[in-house]
Structure formats: C-alpha cells, structure tokens
Scaffold this active site. Structure first.
Site, mmCIF file in Angstrom:
data_model
loop_
_atom_site.group_PDB
_atom_site.id
_atom_site.type_symbol
_atom_site.label_atom_id
_atom_site.label_comp_id
_atom_site.label_asym_id
_atom_site.label_seq_id
_atom_site.Cartn_x
_atom_site.Cartn_y
_atom_site.Cartn_z
ATOM 1 N N THR A 16 -82.647 26.739 -41.563
ATOM 2 C CA THR A 16 -82.703 27.556 -40.333
ATOM 3 C C THR A 16 -81.513 27.358 -39.393
ATOM 4 O O THR A 16 -81.539 27.822 -38.256
ATOM 5 C CB THR A 16 -83.990 27.253 -39.527
ATOM 6 O OG1 THR A 16 -83.960 25.870 -39.138
ATOM 7 C CG2 THR A 16 -85.251 27.543 -40.322
ATOM 8 N N TRP A 17 -80.482 26.651 -39.848
ATOM 9 C CA TRP A 17 -79.337 26.426 -38.959
ATOM 10 C C TRP A 17 -78.729 27.783 -38.597
ATOM 11 O O TRP A 17 -78.575 28.628 -39.495
ATOM 12 C CB TRP A 17 -78.304 25.532 -39.652
ATOM 13 C CG TRP A 17 -77.298 24.929 -38.720
ATOM 14 C CD1 TRP A 17 -77.361 24.878 -37.362
ATOM 15 C CD2 TRP A 17 -76.078 24.275 -39.093
ATOM 16 N NE1 TRP A 17 -76.262 24.227 -36.857
ATOM 17 C CE2 TRP A 17 -75.457 23.851 -37.898
ATOM 18 C CE3 TRP A 17 -75.455 23.995 -40.317
ATOM 19 C CZ2 TRP A 17 -74.239 23.167 -37.890
ATOM 20 C CZ3 TRP A 17 -74.247 23.320 -40.314
ATOM 21 C CH2 TRP A 17 -73.640 22.910 -39.113
ATOM 22 N N ASP B 169 -87.021 23.980 -43.162
ATOM 23 C CA ASP B 169 -86.250 22.892 -42.560
ATOM 24 C C ASP B 169 -85.621 23.352 -41.254
ATOM 25 O O ASP B 169 -84.934 24.367 -41.210
ATOM 26 C CB ASP B 169 -85.131 22.470 -43.526
ATOM 27 C CG ASP B 169 -84.248 21.401 -42.919
ATOM 28 O OD1 ASP B 169 -84.678 20.234 -42.889
ATOM 29 O OD2 ASP B 169 -83.138 21.726 -42.434
ATOM 30 N N TYR C 126 -80.729 22.740 -33.673
ATOM 31 C CA TYR C 126 -80.339 24.108 -34.004
ATOM 32 C C TYR C 126 -80.662 25.049 -32.846
ATOM 33 O O TYR C 126 -81.821 25.203 -32.458
ATOM 34 C CB TYR C 126 -81.017 24.581 -35.292
ATOM 35 C CG TYR C 126 -80.737 23.702 -36.501
ATOM 36 C CD1 TYR C 126 -79.618 22.868 -36.543
ATOM 37 C CD2 TYR C 126 -81.582 23.697 -37.600
ATOM 38 C CE1 TYR C 126 -79.355 22.057 -37.645
ATOM 39 C CE2 TYR C 126 -81.326 22.892 -38.710
ATOM 40 C CZ TYR C 126 -80.207 22.075 -38.715
ATOM 41 O OH TYR C 126 -79.957 21.264 -39.796
ATOM 42 N N GLN D 290 -81.749 13.733 -46.760
ATOM 43 C CA GLN D 290 -81.247 15.111 -46.783
ATOM 44 C C GLN D 290 -79.734 15.052 -46.650
ATOM 45 O O GLN D 290 -79.217 14.572 -45.635
ATOM 46 C CB GLN D 290 -81.874 15.936 -45.649
ATOM 47 C CG GLN D 290 -81.443 17.388 -45.706
ATOM 48 C CD GLN D 290 -82.014 18.240 -44.590
ATOM 49 O OE1 GLN D 290 -81.276 18.736 -43.736
ATOM 50 N NE2 GLN D 290 -83.310 18.421 -44.577
ATOM 51 N N TYR E 286 -78.636 20.051 -48.621
ATOM 52 C CA TYR E 286 -78.290 21.067 -47.617
ATOM 53 C C TYR E 286 -76.942 21.711 -47.956
ATOM 54 O O TYR E 286 -76.189 21.177 -48.766
ATOM 55 C CB TYR E 286 -78.380 20.523 -46.193
ATOM 56 C CG TYR E 286 -77.308 19.580 -45.665
ATOM 57 C CD1 TYR E 286 -76.017 20.025 -45.406
ATOM 58 C CD2 TYR E 286 -77.617 18.267 -45.338
ATOM 59 C CE1 TYR E 286 -75.053 19.180 -44.863
ATOM 60 C CE2 TYR E 286 -76.662 17.408 -44.799
ATOM 61 C CZ TYR E 286 -75.377 17.869 -44.565
ATOM 62 O OH TYR E 286 -74.426 17.047 -44.027
ATOM 63 N N GLY F 149 -69.949 29.959 -49.370
ATOM 64 C CA GLY F 149 -68.568 29.742 -49.806
ATOM 65 C C GLY F 149 -67.630 29.334 -48.684
ATOM 66 O O GLY F 149 -66.518 28.881 -48.946
ATOM 67 N N LEU G 63 -67.516 26.784 -46.865
ATOM 68 C CA LEU G 63 -67.123 25.370 -46.878
ATOM 69 C C LEU G 63 -66.113 25.073 -47.986
ATOM 70 O O LEU G 63 -65.493 24.011 -47.981
ATOM 71 C CB LEU G 63 -68.343 24.471 -47.099
ATOM 72 C CG LEU G 63 -69.393 24.424 -45.990
ATOM 73 C CD1 LEU G 63 -70.493 23.456 -46.381
ATOM 74 C CD2 LEU G 63 -68.770 24.023 -44.654
HETATM 75 N N1 LIG Z 1 -79.159 17.558 -42.201
HETATM 76 C C1 LIG Z 1 -78.028 18.128 -41.859
HETATM 77 O O1 LIG Z 1 -77.135 17.499 -41.270
HETATM 78 C C2 LIG Z 1 -77.797 19.562 -42.221
HETATM 79 C C3 LIG Z 1 -76.505 20.113 -42.175
HETATM 80 C C4 LIG Z 1 -76.339 21.437 -42.543
HETATM 81 C C5 LIG Z 1 -77.437 22.198 -42.951
HETATM 82 N N2 LIG Z 1 -78.694 21.643 -42.955
HETATM 83 C C6 LIG Z 1 -79.881 22.439 -43.351
HETATM 84 O O2 LIG Z 1 -79.618 23.061 -44.600
HETATM 85 C C7 LIG Z 1 -79.732 24.468 -44.458
HETATM 86 C C8 LIG Z 1 -78.770 25.162 -45.403
HETATM 87 O O3 LIG Z 1 -77.422 24.895 -45.074
HETATM 88 P P1 LIG Z 1 -76.485 25.990 -44.346
HETATM 89 O O4 LIG Z 1 -77.335 26.947 -43.619
HETATM 90 O O5 LIG Z 1 -75.472 25.229 -43.561
HETATM 91 O O6 LIG Z 1 -75.720 26.675 -45.549
HETATM 92 P P2 LIG Z 1 -76.157 27.444 -46.897
HETATM 93 O O7 LIG Z 1 -77.610 27.536 -47.035
HETATM 94 O O8 LIG Z 1 -75.343 26.833 -47.987
HETATM 95 O O9 LIG Z 1 -75.547 28.903 -46.623
HETATM 96 C C9 LIG Z 1 -76.069 29.789 -45.675
HETATM 97 C C10 LIG Z 1 -75.284 31.085 -45.772
HETATM 98 O O10 LIG Z 1 -75.505 31.660 -47.079
HETATM 99 C C11 LIG Z 1 -75.922 33.012 -46.923
HETATM 100 N N3 LIG Z 1 -76.871 33.296 -48.012
HETATM 101 C C12 LIG Z 1 -78.150 32.885 -48.150
HETATM 102 N N4 LIG Z 1 -78.680 33.347 -49.300
HETATM 103 C C13 LIG Z 1 -77.710 34.074 -49.898
HETATM 104 C C14 LIG Z 1 -77.658 34.816 -51.089
HETATM 105 N N5 LIG Z 1 -78.700 34.883 -51.930
HETATM 106 N N6 LIG Z 1 -76.482 35.469 -51.404
HETATM 107 C C15 LIG Z 1 -75.432 35.387 -50.570
HETATM 108 N N7 LIG Z 1 -75.419 34.701 -49.423
HETATM 109 C C16 LIG Z 1 -76.560 34.049 -49.089
HETATM 110 C C17 LIG Z 1 -76.551 33.101 -45.560
HETATM 111 O O11 LIG Z 1 -76.450 34.429 -45.107
HETATM 112 P P3 LIG Z 1 -77.597 35.144 -44.211
HETATM 113 O O12 LIG Z 1 -78.052 34.139 -43.211
HETATM 114 O O13 LIG Z 1 -76.901 36.330 -43.668
HETATM 115 O O14 LIG Z 1 -78.712 35.525 -45.146
HETATM 116 C C18 LIG Z 1 -75.683 32.132 -44.765
HETATM 117 O O15 LIG Z 1 -74.489 32.787 -44.341
HETATM 118 C C19 LIG Z 1 -79.442 24.712 -42.972
HETATM 119 O O16 LIG Z 1 -79.825 25.993 -42.549
HETATM 120 C C20 LIG Z 1 -80.203 23.569 -42.360
HETATM 121 O O17 LIG Z 1 -81.599 23.844 -42.320
HETATM 122 C C21 LIG Z 1 -78.884 20.330 -42.625
#
Ligand SMILES: NC(=O)c1ccc[n+]([C@@H]2O[C@H](COP(=O)([O-])OP(=O)(O)OC[C@H]3O[C@@H](n4cnc5c(N)ncnc54)[C@H](OP(=O)(O)O)[C@@H]3O)[C@@H](O)[C@H]2O)c1
Length: 284
Positions: free
Chosen positions: A21-22, A50, A55, A165, A193, A200, A202
């Site tokens: 949900t970030w 999560d 956030y 995580q 995560y 992409g 990152l």
């Molecule tokens: N513990 C920590 O320190 C930490 C750090 C970072 C993240 N997190 C957690 O992990 C989660 C995931 O990481 P993240 O949000 O940073 O990155 P991610 O999940 O790797 O990527 C999210 C991005 O991917 C896009 N996306 C999602 N599904 C897709 C698909 N099927 N095809 C193409 N693009 C897609 C999303 O677009 P749309 O939103 O437009 O659908 C968004 O732009 C976070 O939301 C958070 O809950 C935790």
C-alpha cells in the site's frame, strides 16, 4: 493446482502473494480507485494487506480501513511502526493510532519498520506487551540483515519474530546468499517488498530485459507476473506487490498459479545471476 502459500505460525497461512500500500492515500482523487483495487484483491484471494504508519502519514492505513470495512475477518492485516515509536508507551500509542485508522481492534502482524532508536530488547518487550493486550497477534521486523537477525534471535523473546520483510526482486538477489537460507532454516517466512522493483523504476532495464521478456512471452503472461512467480518460487517467501488498478491486481493474483520451470529459472539466472558473496541488504 494448489496455490502457493506461506505460514505465519499454525493459524496464519496466507497465499504467497499479498497487497502492498505504499503511496496509497496520498491523492484524494485516487482514493476510490485504491479502495476498489484492494477490495478486488481480497476477492481474488490476495488477503494479506501490508501497510505502515509511515505511508502517507497514516493515509494508507485509512484507505485500508475503508477497503476492509465489514470484512475484517477475511484479511490478514500487517502494519509497521516507526523505529522512534518502537518501544514502551510510544509503541502502545503508535499501535492504537494505527488501529483507529484501520478501524479494527487488532493487527495480525506488527513490524518494526527498520532498526533505529530503541534496542531490539525494548522493541521485543513492547511487542510482547501489545500481544498481551490483544492489540496484535504476532510481531516481526523489516529491513534487518543477517547480523541484526542473529542479534535479535539472541534477545529474550526474540525467537518469536514471525517474519523479516525485505527488498527482494529478480535484479536484487543479495538475500539468497545468507539471510534467506537462514530464515528458511528457522521456518520464518520472508516478505518480499518491491517484488516488481517498483514497476522497474528501481532497476533500469529489468522490465525490458530480453530474456525476461522471452520467458513471459513463452507463457503468454506479463513480465510483472514472471517477476512475482520468480519471487514466490522460493519456499517460505511471499510477495507484496502494490497495485492501485484492478487490472494490475487481477494480473498479480493470477501469478499465484504460475510455477516456473527449471529452464525458465535458468534463463532468468542468465539475465540476473545469483550473488556469489555477501552483499549488504538492499533497501529503499
Ligand atoms: N518494509 C519496507 O521498508 C518497505 C519498503 C518498500 C515497500 N514496502 C511494501 O511493499 C510493497 C510493494 O513495494 P512497492 O510498492 O515499493 O513496489 P512494487 O510492488 O515492486 O511496485 C509497485 C508498482 O508496480 C505497479 N504494478 C503493480 N502491479 C503491476 C502489474 N501487474 N503490471 C505492471 N505494473 C504493476 C504499480 O502500479 P499501480 O499502483 O499503478 O497499479 C506500482 O507502480 C509496498 O507497497 C509496501 O507495502 C515495504
């Protein structure tokens, strides 16, 4: 085919893909889409959600609260506490504020977001207090590398840690060297995560890598689905992609059914080889 799942203890088995949900809750114009995406995900079996007090300054927790209203029992709710709140009365206040925003009276899992102000012993004691008060069912950590995890395991009560995580995707494989095998040996689930490397952003070139595209095209699925299937191929690893559109959520849920073959894994290894030495934990 049976779906891949990960067990957070006896009563906490969850499908190996959940929902992040970030960046949710930052733009009021997107609120309804975000709520709808999370609800669609729950309907499709992505029942672990999560979030974190960090956030959108609690805004993401409010989105989740709206999405799970009336269906609290169907979800496994994870939130995270800032390091500067992760001890004593501050932990109690932070947890209660998260519960209010989430419109619930308990979390399934509460994580230390990253290591900081309080000692690990103080944080473990705070987590135990929250469990005793019924505010959380389990606790875990985030962004802790191998040395920190060993230190945590040696702290009184530290053995109850339910997860670490950490960042993990095809182009960032450092945890495979030591942290992941250690967690697997402890039967401690790892929550990956940024499993899509933030679509992409990152890692330049990941989404368009010819070998990754070849594997996706060979199955008639998307690159994002291959990236998720690759993360959850490992025993005890779950992925928490964030998706704010229903189309993305549907794709991500379908990735639960993909089992990569050895040949596909070899192609992906050629694109992004496993590490051969200790690499410090990657973080965002
Ligand atoms: N513990 C920590 O320190 C930490 C750090 C970072 C993240 N997190 C957690 O992990 C989660 C995931 O990481 P993240 O949000 O940073 O990155 P991610 O999940 O790797 O990527 C999210 C991005 O991917 C896009 N996306 C999602 N599904 C897709 C698909 N099927 N095809 C193409 N693009 C897609 C999303 O677009 P749309 O939103 O437009 O659908 C968004 O732009 C976070 O939301 C958070 O809950 C935790």
């Amino acid at each position: 085919m049976t779906e891949k799942s990960v067990a957070f203890g006896e009563s906490g088995r969850q499908p190996a893909i959940g929902q992040g949900t970030w960046y949710m809750g930052e733009d009021p114009q997107r609120r309804q889409d975000e709520v709808a995406a999370l609800r669609a995900g729950i309907d499709l079996g992505l029942t672990l959600i999560d979030t974190a007090e960090m956030y959108a300054d609690g805004g993401a927790e409010e989105i989740v609260g709206e999405a799970i209203a009336g269906r609290r029992d169907s979800v496994f709710l994870v939130s995270k506490v800032y390091p500067w709140n992760a001890g004593g009365q501050k932990a109690l206040a932070a947890c209660e504020a998260s519960l209010r925003r989430l419109r619930t009276d308990y979390l399934d899992l509460y994580l230390l977001h990253w290591r900081g102000n309080f000692s690990l012993q103080e944080t473990v004691s705070a987590m135990e207090m929250l469990i005793a008060q019924g505010k959380i069912r389990r606790w875990g950590v985030s962004n802790l590398d191998m040395d920190d995890m060993r230190e945590l395991a040696a702290v009184e009560g530290g053995g109850a840690c339910a997860t670490d995580q950490v960042l993990y995707h095809l182009a960032s494989r450092g945890i495979e060297y030591d942290l992941l095998p250690w967690c697997q040996a402890q039967r401690m689930p790892v929550m990956a995560y940024c499993p899509l490397a933030q679509a992409g952003r990152l890692r330049n070139g990941l989404i368009n890598h010819p070998l990754v595209r070849q594997v996706a095209a060979g199955r008639g699925v998307t690159v994002a689905q291959i990236l998720l299937a690759w993360v959850i191929r490992q025993q005890g690893v779950m992925a928490i992609p964030k998706a704010a559109t229903i189309a993305h959520v549907q794709e991500n849920a379908a990735a639960l059914q993909i089992r990569l073959t050895d040949e596909e894994c070899r192609l992906l290894d050629r694109a992004y080889p496993p590490v051969q030495r200790k690499v410090a934990l990657d973080v965002v």
